[in-house]
Design a protein around this motif. Structure first.
Motif, mmCIF file in Angstrom:
data_model
loop_
_atom_site.group_PDB
_atom_site.id
_atom_site.type_symbol
_atom_site.label_atom_id
_atom_site.label_comp_id
_atom_site.label_asym_id
_atom_site.label_seq_id
_atom_site.Cartn_x
_atom_site.Cartn_y
_atom_site.Cartn_z
ATOM 1 N N SER A 162 -1.889 3.764 -1.615
ATOM 2 C CA SER A 162 -2.913 3.944 -0.874
ATOM 3 C C SER A 162 -2.786 3.967 0.604
ATOM 4 N N TYR B 186 -10.831 8.396 4.388
ATOM 5 C CA TYR B 186 -9.498 7.892 4.621
ATOM 6 C C TYR B 186 -9.541 7.668 6.389
ATOM 7 N N VAL C 291 -6.400 4.612 2.384
ATOM 8 C CA VAL C 291 -7.347 4.716 1.836
ATOM 9 C C VAL C 291 -8.734 4.028 2.465
ATOM 10 N N CYS C 292 -8.135 2.774 3.272
ATOM 11 C CA CYS C 292 -9.109 2.079 3.946
ATOM 12 C C CYS C 292 -8.543 1.738 5.299
ATOM 13 N N ASP D 265 1.997 1.581 -3.569
ATOM 14 C CA ASP D 265 0.799 2.061 -4.631
ATOM 15 C C ASP D 265 0.081 3.439 -4.252
ATOM 16 N N GLN E 66 0.697 -1.255 -0.107
ATOM 17 C CA GLN E 66 0.016 0.014 -0.180
ATOM 18 C C GLN E 66 0.913 1.104 -0.101
#
Length: 164
Positions: free
Chosen positions: A20, A147, A160-161, A18, A15
């Motif tokens: 996120s 977020y 993001v999560c 990328d 993550q």
């Protein structure tokens, strides 16, 4: 919830790669009794005007984190002791401000977590300008409403999560 930002980074290298999961630059000072806090972000964009900060903190926090894009201003404070007490009373987990706070001793007496760039004794304007629930940039990192924010003694993360 118990977490360590270092462990979250180690366990989520994909993550981080990328985008996120992002690590906010180490420019924030810690205030409030909670050294570690986390929760979904409620975002706010203002500049040298804390009217909407109060409006947001008057709402039930439900363990969320108010993320305030204050434009990095070092010319006035966007959160003080009264608003920190309001945040605590209304169940906010914390507040992250790309800007300043004041009444730091009062904030340090509150059972919430606060991260800000610095302290400044001057209060902000009160004109109600700004935008709630919008994409913000905090110390160069984009944060969207919802977020997950994680803060502890080692840093601040935006995901993001929710991370396990």
């Amino acid at each position: 919830m118990t977490f360590a930002t270092c462990d979250l980074c180690d366990a989520n290298e994909d993550q981080l790669a990328d985008g996120s999961l992002a690590v906010l630059p180490p420019v924030f000072r810690q205030f409030g009794r909670l050294i570690a806090f986390s929760g979904p972000a409620v975002t706010l964009k203002v500049f040298e005007d804390n009217t909407l900060v109060r409006t947001a903190l008057e709402q039930p926090g439900d363990g969320r984190v108010l993320v305030v894009d204050g434009g990095g201003s070092l010319r006035c404070a966007l959160l003080g002791g009264n608003l920190a007490q309001l945040a605590e009373q209304n169940g906010w987990a914390g507040v992250i401000i790309d800007g300043c706070v004041r009444d730091s001793l009062e904030i340090n007496g509150c059972n919430i977590g606060v991260r800000a760039l610095a302290t400044h004794p001057k209060k902000s304007a009160k004109q109600g300008a700004g935008a709630l629930h919008t994409r913000v940039t905090i110390a160069g990192v984009a944060v969207e409403p919802g977020y997950w924010m994680y803060a502890d003694a080692d840093g601040v993360l935006a995901a993001v999560c929710k991370l396990d």
